[in-house]
Structure formats: C-alpha cells, structure tokens
Design a protein around this motif. Structure first.
Motif, PDB file in Angstrom:
ATOM      1  N   UNK A  87      -1.996  -1.089   9.856  1.00  9.46           N
ATOM      2  CA  UNK A  87      -1.213  -0.093  10.589  1.00  9.46           C
ATOM      3  C   UNK A  87      -0.139   0.523   9.707  1.00  9.46           C
ATOM      4  N   UNK A  88       0.513  -0.300   8.896  1.00 14.46           N
ATOM      5  CA  UNK A  88       1.564   0.188   8.012  1.00 14.46           C
ATOM      6  C   UNK A  88       1.006   1.216   7.026  1.00 14.46           C
ATOM      7  N   UNK A  89      -0.134   0.915   6.418  1.00 12.68           N
ATOM      8  CA  UNK A  89      -0.708   1.837   5.432  1.00 12.68           C
ATOM      9  C   UNK A  89      -1.128   3.161   6.061  1.00 12.68           C
ATOM     10  N   UNK A  90      -1.678   3.116   7.261  1.00 13.91           N
ATOM     11  CA  UNK A  90      -2.094   4.355   7.936  1.00 13.91           C
ATOM     12  C   UNK A  90      -0.890   5.229   8.241  1.00 13.91           C
ATOM     13  N   UNK A  91       0.165   4.633   8.803  1.00 18.51           N
ATOM     14  CA  UNK A  91       1.359   5.399   9.161  1.00 18.51           C
ATOM     15  C   UNK A  91       2.009   6.009   7.926  1.00 18.51           C
ATOM     16  N   UNK A  92       2.091   5.231   6.852  1.00 17.17           N
ATOM     17  CA  UNK A  92       2.700   5.738   5.621  1.00 17.17           C
ATOM     18  C   UNK A  92       1.922   6.929   5.079  1.00 17.17           C
ATOM     19  N   UNK A  93       0.591   6.846   5.055  1.00  5.80           N
ATOM     20  CA  UNK A  93      -0.211   7.965   4.558  1.00  5.80           C
ATOM     21  C   UNK A  93      -0.013   9.228   5.399  1.00  5.80           C
ATOM     22  N   UNK A 123      12.522  12.066  -0.285  1.00  7.57           N
ATOM     23  CA  UNK A 123      12.055  11.702   1.051  1.00  7.57           C
ATOM     24  C   UNK A 123      10.642  11.126   1.000  1.00  7.57           C
ATOM     25  N   UNK A 124       9.783  11.752   0.200  1.00  7.20           N
ATOM     26  CA  UNK A 124       8.420  11.247   0.076  1.00  7.20           C
ATOM     27  C   UNK A 124       8.388   9.867  -0.574  1.00  7.20           C
ATOM     28  N   UNK A 125       9.269   9.656  -1.535  1.00  7.36           N
ATOM     29  CA  UNK A 125       9.280   8.368  -2.225  1.00  7.36           C
ATOM     30  C   UNK A 125       9.794   7.246  -1.326  1.00  7.36           C
ATOM     31  N   UNK A 126      10.625   7.583  -0.342  1.00  9.04           N
ATOM     32  CA  UNK A 126      11.110   6.562   0.591  1.00  9.04           C
ATOM     33  C   UNK A 126       9.944   5.940   1.352  1.00  9.04           C
ATOM     34  N   UNK A 127       9.077   6.782   1.913  1.00 12.23           N
ATOM     35  CA  UNK A 127       7.946   6.246   2.673  1.00 12.23           C
ATOM     36  C   UNK A 127       6.879   5.668   1.737  1.00 12.23           C
ATOM     37  N   UNK A 128       6.762   6.224   0.530  1.00 13.04           N
ATOM     38  CA  UNK A 128       5.776   5.700  -0.413  1.00 13.04           C
ATOM     39  C   UNK A 128       6.142   4.303  -0.889  1.00 13.04           C
ATOM     40  N   UNK A 129       7.425   3.957  -0.818  1.00 14.35           N
ATOM     41  CA  UNK A 129       7.876   2.633  -1.223  1.00 14.35           C
ATOM     42  C   UNK A 129       7.158   1.531  -0.461  1.00 14.35           C
ATOM     43  N   UNK A 130       6.784   1.821   0.769  1.00 11.12           N
ATOM     44  CA  UNK A 130       6.175   0.811   1.631  1.00 11.12           C
ATOM     45  C   UNK A 130       4.721   0.576   1.266  1.00 11.12           C
ATOM     46  N   UNK A 131       4.022   1.599   0.799  1.00 16.03           N
ATOM     47  CA  UNK A 131       2.570   1.519   0.679  1.00 16.03           C
ATOM     48  C   UNK A 131       2.103   0.509  -0.365  1.00 16.03           C
ATOM     49  N   UNK A 132       2.704   0.528  -1.558  1.00 16.82           N
ATOM     50  CA  UNK A 132       2.257  -0.355  -2.624  1.00 16.82           C
ATOM     51  C   UNK A 132       2.304  -1.834  -2.249  1.00 16.82           C
ATOM     52  N   UNK A 133       3.465  -2.349  -1.788  1.00 15.97           N
ATOM     53  CA  UNK A 133       3.507  -3.751  -1.353  1.00 15.97           C
ATOM     54  C   UNK A 133       2.578  -4.049  -0.187  1.00 15.97           C
ATOM     55  N   UNK A 134       2.409  -3.092   0.733  1.00 13.02           N
ATOM     56  CA  UNK A 134       1.481  -3.304   1.852  1.00 13.02           C
ATOM     57  C   UNK A 134       0.048  -3.447   1.342  1.00 13.02           C
ATOM     58  N   UNK A 135      -0.325  -2.617   0.376  1.00  6.46           N
ATOM     59  CA  UNK A 135      -1.661  -2.699  -0.198  1.00  6.46           C
ATOM     60  C   UNK A 135      -1.866  -4.021  -0.945  1.00  6.46           C
ATOM     61  N   UNK A 136      -0.880  -4.411  -1.764  1.00  8.29           N
ATOM     62  CA  UNK A 136      -0.993  -5.670  -2.502  1.00  8.29           C
ATOM     63  C   UNK A 136      -1.048  -6.865  -1.559  1.00  8.29           C
ATOM     64  N   UNK A 137      -0.318  -6.800  -0.450  1.00  4.18           N
ATOM     65  CA  UNK A 137      -0.339  -7.886   0.530  1.00  4.18           C
ATOM     66  C   UNK A 137      -1.639  -7.917   1.309  1.00  4.18           C
ATOM     67  N   UNK A 138      -2.299  -6.768   1.443  1.00  2.00           N
ATOM     68  CA  UNK A 138      -3.533  -6.693   2.226  1.00  2.00           C
ATOM     69  C   UNK A 138      -4.748  -7.162   1.440  1.00  2.00           C
ATOM     70  N   UNK A 139      -4.735  -7.027   0.116  1.00  2.99           N
ATOM     71  CA  UNK A 139      -5.908  -7.382  -0.691  1.00  2.99           C
ATOM     72  C   UNK A 139      -6.364  -8.824  -0.463  1.00  2.99           C
ATOM     73  N   UNK A 140      -5.460  -9.840  -0.504  1.00  2.00           N
ATOM     74  CA  UNK A 140      -5.940 -11.210  -0.254  1.00  2.00           C
ATOM     75  C   UNK A 140      -6.354 -11.457   1.185  1.00  2.00           C
TER      76      UNK A 140
END
Length: 423
Positions: A87-93, A123-140
């Motif tokens: 859900x986090x990754x979808x909202x961020x995108x 402003x774009x970088x604020x929301x983009x901050x969330x995506x990378x850690x969310x993706x890394x946390x989702x891989x495992x």
C-alpha cells in the motif's frame, strides 16, 4: 536436494525470479519507473547548469533530494515497520505522479523559475524518501532468503536500465521536444509503476491498525532501531560506516557527469546522454552478473565489494588525470566505474535483510538511507565546490581517492566475524 542441484539453483534462481508473477511485476514496474527517472534527471540537471553555469547550483538539485531522507528518514522507518509495504509503494507512486506533472505544467505556462523548480523537486523528494526503504523492506517478504542477493541485484538492474536508457532518451528529448515533454514521460512512468504493484502479493505479518500506530511512543521505537544498528549488531554498524564513505564518493560522481560533459569534453546534452548510458551499461552488466553468481558467504561477498571499489576508485582518478580526454575513451572509463561500483548495494542490502528481524527492516533501511544521504549531501556540496573553485579534474581525483578509502575500510569489515542477529 543434492549438492549439485543446490549449486545449479543458486546460479540460476535469480533469473527465474523474473518469471514469477510477484517479483516479475515488481521488476517491470521499477524498470519503467527508473527509465522515467533517468529522463527527468538529465533534463533537470542540464536545465539548471545551462541556466546558471554553476556546478554548485546544479548540485542543489541533488542536495534537495537528500534533505528529506536526512530529516524524515528515521521517523518514516518507525511507521513503515507497521504499515503494509504494498500500500505504501502504491500511494507514493501516485503522489509522485502528481508532483512531477506540476513541473512541465509550470514550464508550459512560462512560470518555471529556478526557485520554483527547487521547491517542486523538494516536494517530490519528500514522498520519494518513503519508496526506497519500503521496497527494500518488501523484497524479503516476496522472495526466499537464499535469493536475496539475486533479488537485490535484479532490483538494482532496473536502476541500471534507467541509467542506460533514460539519459540517452532524455538528452534526445531535450533537443527534440523540450524539457516539459520529457517530464511528462516521467509522470506516466510513476503511474505505470503503481499499476504494476497492485497485483503483487506481499507477505506483511507485522501490520498495526492506524490508531495503534499513532498511539505508539515514537522515541521508544526509534531507540530500538538505533540500538540495533549502532550497538546490538557490529556487522550492521560496520556496514553503516562503509555506506557513509561509499555515498560520499559515488553520489558526487553521478552529479559531476554534466560538468564532465560540458567542461572537460566540451559536448552538449546529447553526448551527456551517451556518457550517462555508458555508466548504465557498466552498472547493468555488473548487476546481471551478480544475479547469476552464487550468493556465497559473508567474507567472500564483502571482499568482492572491496576489490571492485578499488578498481572503480583508480578509474575515477584516471578520468581526472587525463589531460586531453576523448569521448570514446571517457565513455569506456565511465562504464568501468559503473560496473565496479554497482556491486555494493545488492550485497549490502541482502546482508541487512538476512541479519535484521522482520519488524525492524524499515527502521534499519531508513537509518542507512539517512546516513547515506547525509554523506551524499557533504560529497555533492564539497566536490561541487572543488569543481568550481579548483577544477573539475581535482574534484574527480578527490572522488577516486574517497572510493579507494571505502575499499580499504571494506576489506577490514570483511575480516570481522559474521554473527546473525536474533529476533
């Protein structure tokens, strides 16, 4: 399973991941998103450098992209550990789609000043901050632990595809259709990425309802994450040190590419796209190779990083010391730099995913992101200043020496005992 079968599986499992529904959709969405990022990166950096003629002002774009992880990273990690990663990754995108669209709209109405561009990038970088850690946390939560290095290498290959195709298309787009249309493509890419994530099945076993999240003591949860990184697990802390050094050098090098194109080689945006694509070719080749080879033990993996970083550091120094550079030779050197430096994060990310308890993944990756971004800010500002006040060549030599120092520290880390954390 027989030993021979295990060896074959370890060497090919990375490629088979691409044909699974969940990881395959994730990879496809990220590849499209990264191509869009590559398009806009060239457009934004070239716009600022052409407008101001200053490498330092150009690197403000990079600095604005590092401030949100630096300021908000640890706090984001606390809540990310409790929210569904999908859900986090979808909202961020979707939010990034909207913020990027505003840039070409302002350009179309002739109101895109440098200051407004800085605000929109921030402003774009604020929301983009969330995506990378969310993706890394989702891989495992999507692949098996034995496939983590391959999965992270393939995820990084999407960035490599973006670096390979995005800048070349971006340089061509600037010359043919203008910056506004290039940025429209980036917005569409974010939207497609969100659509690709929707059908993915992500296992989330530590999800807390919204009100429970809001009532949780933030300081206590932050302390738990910091204690794990800086005190509880020595390998994680040691890797944190290497990440700081690595980001100090590599982020500055990437943002120096327009200076290399315009001041060192004296070429335009189209050739800048070729140079950036050379970097992407090297990075993509290294990522695909890393996805193919067996994961190996900790010492072999970390030692491999050190050797590659040493070669990359020498290549960057050589780029700064060449008196009369030729475009073809420069592209070859940059390809070597891309290949030798891109093995770092897949290996380190896989190690973190192995040793970190599932309920701490978000905090650990945002802590690494915060440290890395702080280091990136120092590197981009410092080497950008050196390029303006001394020379681009001096700045490149300094970046190369920083990579060599990273290699030396990484060798020391590889000799330490590997002790996985307990949950």
């Amino acid at each position: 399973m027989k030993e021979k079968d295990v060896t074959v599986q370890s060497a090919t499992s990375g490629w088979r991941l691409l044909w699974t529904k969940d990881f395959g959709m994730l990879w496809a969405g990220q590849a499209i998103s990264q191509i869009g990022d590559g398009l806009s990166k060239v457009a934004l950096l070239w716009f600022v450098y052409e407008l101001t003629g200053s490498a330092l002002k150009m690197t403000v774009i990079g600095l604005l992209q590092t401030i949100p992880p630096l300021v908000f990273g640890p706090l984001i990690g606390v809540y990310l550990d409790r929210l569904p990663k999908k859900m986090v990754m979808i909202v961020v995108d979707l939010v990034r789609t909207l913020t990027v669209v505003l840039i070409p709209l302002c350009y179309a109405f002739d109101v895109l000043t440098l200051e407004r561009l800085y605000v929109l990038v921030f402003l774009n970088s604020i929301v983009s901050t969330i995506f990378g850690p969310a993706l890394s946390s989702a891989v495992p939560l999507i692949v098996d632990r034995s496939q983590l290095t391959s999965a992270n290498a393939l995820i990084q290959s999407t960035t490599n595809v973006g670096v390979l195709l995005g800048p070349a298309l971006g340089g061509l787009g600037i010359a043919v259709v203008g910056v506004q249309n290039v940025l429209y493509f980036n917005a569409v890419a974010y939207f497609i990425s969100a659509l690709c994530i929707i059908p993915i099945a992500v296992r989330d076993s530590h999800v807390v309802k919204r009100l429970e999240v809001l009532s949780t003591p933030i300081i206590k949860d932050l302390a738990v994450g910091f204690r794990f990184v800086f005190i509880q697990h020595r390998i994680v802390f040691a890797l944190m040190i290497t990440a700081v050094l690595y980001n100090l050098a590599i982020s500055a090098f990437v943002f120096m590419l327009p200076v290399v194109a315009k001041e060192v080689l004296q070429v335009g945006p189209l050739e800048l796209g070729w140079i950036w694509s050379a970097l992407g070719i090297g990075m993509l080749a290294a990522s695909l190779w890393l996805a193919w080879v067996p994961q190996g033990d900790f010492r072999n993996r970390i030692g491999r990083i050190a050797k590659f970083l040493a070669v990359g550091g020498l290549a960057v120094c050589s780029l700064g010391l060449i008196e009369t550079p030729v475009l073809a030779n420069t592209m070859l050197l940059i390809g070597v730099i891309g290949g030798t430096t891109s093995v770092y994060y897949p290996v380190v990310s896989a190690t973190l995913q192995e040793v970190t308890p599932e309920h701490l993944l978000g905090r650990v990756f945002t802590t690494f992101s915060t440290g890395g971004m702080a280091s990136s800010m120092v590197g981009m500002a410092g080497f950008g200043w050196a390029s303006d006040e001394i020379s681009p060549a001096a700045s490149l030599v300094g970046i190369g020496l920083a990579l060599l120092l990273t290699a030396m520290v990484t060798i020391h880390v590889s000799r330490r005992d590997y002790a996985p954390a307990t949950t």
